[in-house]
Write a protein that holds these residues in place. Structure first.
Motif, PDB file in Angstrom:
ATOM      1  N   ILE A   1     -69.562  -9.357 -15.369  1.00  9.76           N
ATOM      2  CA  ILE A   1     -70.275  -8.663 -16.434  1.00  9.76           C
ATOM      3  C   ILE A   1     -69.818  -7.221 -16.475  1.00  9.76           C
ATOM      4  CG2 ILE A   1     -72.521  -7.771 -17.159  1.00  9.76           C
ATOM      5  CD1 ILE A   1     -73.750 -10.388 -16.276  1.00  9.76           C
ATOM      6  N   LEU A   2     -69.480  -6.772 -17.643  1.00 12.12           N
ATOM      7  CA  LEU A   2     -69.062  -5.396 -17.868  1.00 12.12           C
ATOM      8  C   LEU A   2     -70.147  -4.678 -18.659  1.00 12.12           C
ATOM      9  CD1 LEU A   2     -66.843  -3.172 -17.896  1.00 12.12           C
ATOM     10  CD2 LEU A   2     -66.007  -4.195 -19.999  1.00 12.12           C
ATOM     11  N   LEU A   3     -70.684  -3.610 -18.085  1.00  7.54           N
ATOM     12  CA  LEU A   3     -71.719  -2.848 -18.765  1.00  7.54           C
ATOM     13  C   LEU A   3     -71.098  -1.815 -19.702  1.00  7.54           C
ATOM     14  CD1 LEU A   3     -74.311  -2.297 -15.903  1.00  7.54           C
ATOM     15  CD2 LEU A   3     -74.249  -4.079 -17.645  1.00  7.54           C
ATOM     16  N   PRO A   4     -71.801  -1.418 -20.752  1.00  9.11           N
ATOM     17  CA  PRO A   4     -71.230  -0.494 -21.748  1.00  9.11           C
ATOM     18  C   PRO A   4     -70.993   0.895 -21.190  1.00  9.11           C
ATOM     19  CG  PRO A   4     -73.568  -0.827 -22.151  1.00  9.11           C
ATOM     20  CD  PRO A   4     -73.182  -1.808 -21.091  1.00  9.11           C
ATOM     21  N   ASP A   5     -69.930   1.550 -21.671  1.00 12.52           N
ATOM     22  CA  ASP A   5     -69.666   2.934 -21.297  1.00 12.52           C
ATOM     23  C   ASP A   5     -69.073   3.742 -22.450  1.00 12.52           C
ATOM     24  OD1 ASP A   5     -67.125   1.937 -21.497  1.00 12.52           O
ATOM     25  OD2 ASP A   5     -66.487   2.490 -19.482  1.00 12.52           O
ATOM     26  N   PHE A   6     -68.992   3.117 -23.639  1.00 11.90           N
ATOM     27  CA  PHE A   6     -68.484   3.770 -24.847  1.00 11.90           C
ATOM     28  C   PHE A   6     -67.004   4.154 -24.718  1.00 11.90           C
ATOM     29  CE2 PHE A   6     -72.498   3.368 -26.524  1.00 11.90           C
ATOM     30  CZ  PHE A   6     -72.649   3.993 -27.748  1.00 11.90           C
ATOM     31  N   LYS A   7     -66.268   3.455 -23.854  1.00 13.18           N
ATOM     32  CA  LYS A   7     -64.838   3.690 -23.712  1.00 13.18           C
ATOM     33  C   LYS A   7     -64.065   2.497 -24.269  1.00 13.18           C
ATOM     34  CE  LYS A   7     -65.066   7.523 -21.135  1.00 13.18           C
ATOM     35  NZ  LYS A   7     -66.528   7.680 -21.102  1.00 13.18           N
TER      36      LYS A   7
ATOM     37  N   SER B   1     -53.125 -16.511 -16.210  1.00 10.40           N
ATOM     38  CA  SER B   1     -53.868 -17.483 -17.017  1.00 10.40           C
ATOM     39  C   SER B   1     -54.789 -16.763 -17.999  1.00 10.40           C
ATOM     40  CB  SER B   1     -54.696 -18.387 -16.106  1.00 10.40           C
ATOM     41  OG  SER B   1     -53.864 -19.046 -15.169  1.00 10.40           O
ATOM     42  N   PRO B   2     -55.155 -17.418 -19.108  1.00 11.91           N
ATOM     43  CA  PRO B   2     -56.005 -16.782 -20.118  1.00 11.91           C
ATOM     44  C   PRO B   2     -57.334 -16.294 -19.562  1.00 11.91           C
ATOM     45  CG  PRO B   2     -55.043 -18.800 -20.967  1.00 11.91           C
ATOM     46  CD  PRO B   2     -54.736 -18.772 -19.502  1.00 11.91           C
ATOM     47  N   MET B   3     -57.839 -15.228 -20.160  1.00 11.04           N
ATOM     48  CA  MET B   3     -59.136 -14.672 -19.801  1.00 11.04           C
ATOM     49  C   MET B   3     -60.058 -14.806 -21.000  1.00 11.04           C
ATOM     50  SD  MET B   3     -60.122 -10.831 -18.496  1.00 11.04           S
ATOM     51  CE  MET B   3     -60.232 -10.131 -20.136  1.00 11.04           C
ATOM     52  N   GLN B   4     -61.226 -15.349 -20.764  1.00  4.26           N
ATOM     53  CA  GLN B   4     -62.192 -15.607 -21.836  1.00  4.26           C
ATOM     54  C   GLN B   4     -63.208 -14.477 -21.927  1.00  4.26           C
ATOM     55  OE1 GLN B   4     -62.430 -18.580 -23.867  1.00  4.26           O
ATOM     56  NE2 GLN B   4     -63.842 -17.312 -25.037  1.00  4.26           N
ATOM     57  N   ILE B   5     -63.357 -13.909 -23.118  1.00  3.06           N
ATOM     58  CA  ILE B   5     -64.371 -12.892 -23.380  1.00  3.06           C
ATOM     59  C   ILE B   5     -65.507 -13.537 -24.146  1.00  3.06           C
ATOM     60  CG2 ILE B   5     -64.894 -10.724 -24.561  1.00  3.06           C
ATOM     61  CD1 ILE B   5     -63.039 -10.334 -22.224  1.00  3.06           C
ATOM     62  N   VAL B   6     -66.732 -13.294 -23.700  1.00  2.00           N
ATOM     63  CA  VAL B   6     -67.901 -13.786 -24.419  1.00  2.00           C
ATOM     64  C   VAL B   6     -68.788 -12.587 -24.685  1.00  2.00           C
ATOM     65  CG1 VAL B   6     -69.861 -15.348 -24.417  1.00  2.00           C
ATOM     66  CG2 VAL B   6     -67.744 -16.002 -23.257  1.00  2.00           C
ATOM     67  N   GLY B   7     -68.849 -12.147 -25.948  1.00  3.93           N
ATOM     68  CA  GLY B   7     -69.682 -11.009 -26.313  1.00  3.93           C
ATOM     69  C   GLY B   7     -70.324 -11.303 -27.644  1.00  3.93           C
ATOM     70  N   GLU B   8     -70.167 -10.372 -28.564  1.00  6.89           N
ATOM     71  CA  GLU B   8     -70.665 -10.611 -29.912  1.00  6.89           C
ATOM     72  C   GLU B   8     -69.843 -11.709 -30.580  1.00  6.89           C
ATOM     73  OE1 GLU B   8     -70.553  -6.890 -31.866  1.00  6.89           O
ATOM     74  OE2 GLU B   8     -72.076  -5.965 -30.613  1.00  6.89           O
ATOM     75  N   THR B   9     -68.591 -11.790 -30.192  1.00  9.92           N
ATOM     76  CA  THR B   9     -67.722 -12.878 -30.629  1.00  9.92           C
ATOM     77  C   THR B   9     -66.967 -13.361 -29.406  1.00  9.92           C
ATOM     78  OG1 THR B   9     -65.903 -11.352 -31.135  1.00  9.92           O
ATOM     79  CG2 THR B   9     -67.429 -11.888 -32.934  1.00  9.92           C
ATOM     80  N   GLU B  10     -66.353 -14.534 -29.501  1.00  7.03           N
ATOM     81  CA  GLU B  10     -65.567 -15.039 -28.387  1.00  7.03           C
ATOM     82  C   GLU B  10     -64.102 -14.691 -28.628  1.00  7.03           C
ATOM     83  OE1 GLU B  10     -66.173 -19.099 -27.517  1.00  7.03           O
ATOM     84  OE2 GLU B  10     -68.306 -18.858 -27.039  1.00  7.03           O
ATOM     85  N   HIS B  11     -63.404 -14.375 -27.547  1.00 11.18           N
ATOM     86  CA  HIS B  11     -62.001 -14.021 -27.662  1.00 11.18           C
ATOM     87  C   HIS B  11     -61.294 -14.412 -26.373  1.00 11.18           C
ATOM     88  CE1 HIS B  11     -58.695 -11.624 -29.438  1.00 11.18           C
ATOM     89  NE2 HIS B  11     -58.342 -11.471 -28.185  1.00 11.18           N
ATOM     90  N   VAL B  12     -60.096 -14.945 -26.504  1.00 12.63           N
ATOM     91  CA  VAL B  12     -59.280 -15.292 -25.353  1.00 12.63           C
ATOM     92  C   VAL B  12     -58.120 -14.313 -25.284  1.00 12.63           C
ATOM     93  CG1 VAL B  12     -57.828 -17.048 -24.256  1.00 12.63           C
ATOM     94  CG2 VAL B  12     -59.905 -17.728 -25.482  1.00 12.63           C
ATOM     95  N   ILE B  13     -57.965 -13.646 -24.152  1.00 11.87           N
ATOM     96  CA  ILE B  13     -56.845 -12.731 -23.962  1.00 11.87           C
ATOM     97  C   ILE B  13     -55.755 -13.470 -23.209  1.00 11.87           C
ATOM     98  CG2 ILE B  13     -56.070 -10.556 -22.928  1.00 11.87           C
ATOM     99  CD1 ILE B  13     -58.875  -9.487 -23.217  1.00 11.87           C
ATOM    100  N   THR B  14     -54.657 -13.727 -23.895  1.00 16.82           N
ATOM    101  CA  THR B  14     -53.533 -14.429 -23.278  1.00 16.82           C
ATOM    102  C   THR B  14     -52.460 -13.463 -22.806  1.00 16.82           C
ATOM    103  OG1 THR B  14     -52.500 -14.720 -25.458  1.00 16.82           O
ATOM    104  CG2 THR B  14     -53.905 -16.512 -24.636  1.00 16.82           C
TER     105      THR B  14
ATOM    106  N   VAL C   1     -73.306  -4.888 -23.368  1.00 19.47           N
ATOM    107  CA  VAL C   1     -72.825  -5.658 -22.241  1.00 19.47           C
ATOM    108  C   VAL C   1     -71.859  -6.746 -22.720  1.00 19.47           C
ATOM    109  CG1 VAL C   1     -74.743  -7.304 -22.313  1.00 19.47           C
ATOM    110  CG2 VAL C   1     -73.551  -6.880 -20.155  1.00 19.47           C
ATOM    111  N   VAL C   2     -70.795  -6.964 -21.944  1.00 19.00           N
ATOM    112  CA  VAL C   2     -69.798  -7.981 -22.258  1.00 19.00           C
ATOM    113  C   VAL C   2     -69.586  -8.848 -21.024  1.00 19.00           C
ATOM    114  CG1 VAL C   2     -67.378  -8.419 -22.852  1.00 19.00           C
ATOM    115  CG2 VAL C   2     -68.614  -6.561 -23.971  1.00 19.00           C
ATOM    116  N   GLN C   3     -69.565 -10.136 -21.225  1.00 17.38           N
ATOM    117  CA  GLN C   3     -69.286 -11.066 -20.133  1.00 17.38           C
ATOM    118  C   GLN C   3     -67.881 -11.604 -20.304  1.00 17.38           C
ATOM    119  OE1 GLN C   3     -72.374 -13.917 -18.701  1.00 17.38           O
ATOM    120  NE2 GLN C   3     -70.906 -15.488 -19.275  1.00 17.38           N
TER     121      GLN C   3
END
Length: 273
Positions: free
Chosen positions: A42-48, A57-70, A81-83
């Motif tokens: 979990i990544l907490l907000p810091d306005f950066k 391997s791909p990294m999955q972002i789950v926040g306001e939208t889902e995104h895979v960083i390849t 907050v972003v998971q």
């Protein structure tokens, strides 16, 4: 915060920024999932805003939208907050931008409504895909960082210095203060805030207050002691209890009571960790 993983499965290191780059980046972060299962953090907000390279391997972002960083991605200033989940073999290098440095580097801001985006799409180019391949050829994170800094020299623009005089005290209106010192209109400063920083002065002031709440000794009591939330409300200028609860849920997705219960499990980094 890690979930369902052993610490030995994860390698994470924070790297300081050379002095000549301290107006551009706050720091760099390197992380690697060496285990056989996904690691969720979990990544907490810091306005950066962030520049994220993934060399495994791909990294999955789950926040306001889902995104895979390849391979590579940039973020808007992190306001909530972003998971994110690192699959086995994920290897990250993260650059944390400071103040207006994202705008100075890319010459544009993230489009409204986008949490993550490939930087090549942002600037209509293929240069960051190529840069990713070049960085991947270096084994050590220090070598990747040095190469990235040399690459950035050709792109980073000088700061306007417009926000250097922004007051840190919550009781002052930063827009009004900057306008008075710069000779520009308050409306012009408001527009430059959104354009160059990716958020309004009002948003930043609200978040700064919430940061002070989290760091307040009133919240860091011995286990079993109860927080006097009414003292917190009065000390930090909240209207009432619901106003305070709204900020907790907005920024970190927890009620104040749940935050206190779980704070020992949270890490609060300014970057992916």
């Amino acid at each position: 915060m890690d979930k369902n993983t052993h610490k030995s499965d994860y390698i994470g290191n924070r790297f300081t920024v050379p002095a000549e780059w301290d107006t551009v980046f706050t720091h760099f972060y390197y992380g690697e999932n060496t285990g056989k299962t996904d690691i969720t953090k979990i990544l907490l907000p810091d306005f950066k805003p962030l520049l994220v390279f993934n060399f495994g391997s791909p990294m999955q972002i789950v926040g306001e939208t889902e995104h895979v960083i390849t391979d590579v991605a940039v973020t808007s200033p992190l306001k909530r907050v972003v998971q994110y989940s690192m699959s086995p073999g994920s290897v990250l290098l993260v650059a944390n931008f400071k103040d207006d440095a994202f705008y100075r580097f890319f010459g544009t801001a993230m489009p409204a409504g986008h949490l993550f985006m490939h930087p090549d799409k942002l600037i209509d180019s293929k240069c960051f895909s190529l840069l990713h391949g070049q960085l991947k050829s270096f084994a050590e994170p220090e070598a990747k960082i040095n190469y990235l800094l040399n690459y950035a020299k050709a792109f980073i623009a000088d700061s306007t210095g417009l926000f250097d005089d922004a007051p840190e005290d919550d009781y002052f209106n930063p827009i009004k203060v900057i306008a008075q010192k710069s000779g520009l209109s308050e409306r012009s400063i408001q527009l430059q805030y959104k354009k160059q920083l990716g958020y309004s002065a009002k948003e930043l002031t609200r978040f700064a207050r919430f940061q002070k709440v989290l760091s307040s000794p009133a919240l860091h009591l011995p286990k079993g002691d109860k927080v006097n939330w009414f003292d917190v409300i009065e000390a930090f200028g909240y209207y009432d209890q619901s106003h305070l609860i709204a900020d907790f849920k907005y920024y970190i997705g927890l009620s104040p009571l749940n935050y206190i219960r779980l704070q020992q499990e949270f890490c609060n980094p300014p970057a992916l960790s």
